[in-house]
Design a protein around this motif. Structure first.
Motif, short mmCIF file in Angstrom:
data_model
loop_
_atom_site.label_atom_id
_atom_site.label_comp_id
_atom_site.label_asym_id
_atom_site.label_seq_id
_atom_site.Cartn_x
_atom_site.Cartn_y
_atom_site.Cartn_z
N LEU A 197 41.00 39.70 47.52
CA LEU A 197 42.40 39.35 47.29
C LEU A 197 42.95 40.05 46.06
N SER A 198 42.14 40.16 45.01
CA SER A 198 42.59 40.80 43.77
C SER A 198 41.38 41.24 42.97
N SER A 199 41.20 42.54 42.87
CA SER A 199 40.09 43.07 42.07
C SER A 199 40.48 43.20 40.61
N GLU A 200 41.76 42.92 40.30
CA GLU A 200 42.25 43.00 38.92
C GLU A 200 42.56 41.60 38.41
N SER B 153 44.56 38.53 37.73
CA SER B 153 45.67 38.01 38.52
C SER B 153 46.92 37.75 37.70
N HIS C 270 47.80 42.25 36.11
CA HIS C 270 47.56 43.49 36.85
C HIS C 270 48.86 44.26 36.99
N HIS D 141 40.91 35.27 38.91
CA HIS D 141 40.40 36.32 38.04
C HIS D 141 41.26 36.40 36.79
N ARG E 65 47.74 32.29 41.40
CA ARG E 65 46.69 32.21 42.42
C ARG E 65 47.30 32.10 43.81
N LEU F 139 48.61 35.29 45.48
CA LEU F 139 47.66 36.21 46.11
C LEU F 139 47.64 36.02 47.63
N ARG G 178 50.19 38.25 49.45
CA ARG G 178 50.13 39.70 49.33
C ARG G 178 49.76 40.32 50.68
#
Length: 244
Positions: A92-95, A97, A100, A143, A166, A169, A172
């Motif tokens: 969902l988000s590698s950066e 939250s 980013h 994250h 959260r 996400l 997205r």
């Protein structure tokens, strides 16, 4: 700048770029070099007095930042979660939250647990139906980079803001596809803690996307049928046209 202070270009570059506290000697050398280029320290303040005040202040700030960084480094272990939950969060988000796109970090983002405002109102036997009731709900995990973790500890980021980030996400592009993969992992038993409340929310997200809410499909050469709409598996000998 690196040539002027006798330091390596990469060291100076990383001091400004990486989200970590630079080495103290390098920090103070940089501050000393920069203060010499301040033309106006204010009415009635000489250059010598201004530089001395700036150096003392930046040195105190360095020690404060270093203590905060060390405190974060020795904090408790991250929330317990299955591999399926961890993969979902990174998909969902590698950066971070909250910030980013973020700066390059020396370490991966940390997964932290959010407060559950309903935890004190709902009986435990209704909140969890799994064999591992201590496993966190994916919607209570987020994250955060080190900077945002410090902001949260300082009260600059509220729990309401974190929960809003959260939930964002889930809206997205492509989120439903990631939840579908998580859903299938739960059905196939790869997700150890099966919370039916979580699975129900996952199904809502999946069914809202017509491309993801596909008809039942077969796996293992027809050995089982996965039905995302019902959240079920049907083992047996089923017709299968695909070679998978």
């Amino acid at each position: 700048m690196a040539e002027a202070i006798g330091k390596s270009p990469s060291g100076v570059h990383n001091a400004f770029r990486l989200a970590k506290v630079p080495e103290q000697r390098l920090t103070m050398v940089l501050v000393d070099w920069l203060t010499l280029r301040v033309r106006d320290w204010g009415v009635g303040i000489s250059q010598a007095a201004g530089i001395e005040k700036a150096l003392r202040r930046l040195e105190r700030l360095w020690y404060l930042a270093k203590r905060e960084e060390e405190a974060l480094a020795v904090q408790g272990e991250p929330p317990r979660m299955s591999d399926a939950t961890r993969r979902l969060l990174f998909a969902l988000s590698s950066e971070c939250s909250m910030s980013h796109p973020t700066r390059q970090l020396p370490q991966p983002h940390d997964i932290v647990a959010l407060e559950d405002p309903a935890a004190g109102r709902t009986p435990a036997f209704l909140r969890k139906t799994s064999l591992r009731p201590e496993a966190p709900d994916p919607w209570h995990l987020i994250h955060l980079c080190r900077s945002c973790r410090r902001r949260r500890e300082a009260g600059e980021l509220t729990e309401a803001e974190l929960r809003a980030a959260r939930f964002a996400l889930d809206r997205r592009p492509g989120a439903a596809r990631h939840y579908a993969a998580y859903h299938d992992q739960v059905l196939l038993g790869a997700e150890e803690a099966i919370d039916m409340n979580v699975l129900g929310r996952v199904q809502v997200i999946i069914m809202a996307d017509p491309e993801v809410a596909a008809p039942p499909y077969t796996l293992n050469h027809g050995e089982l049928v996965v039905d995302r709409s019902c959240g079920s598996l049907d083992w047996g000998d089923h017709p299968c046209e695909d070679e998978h």
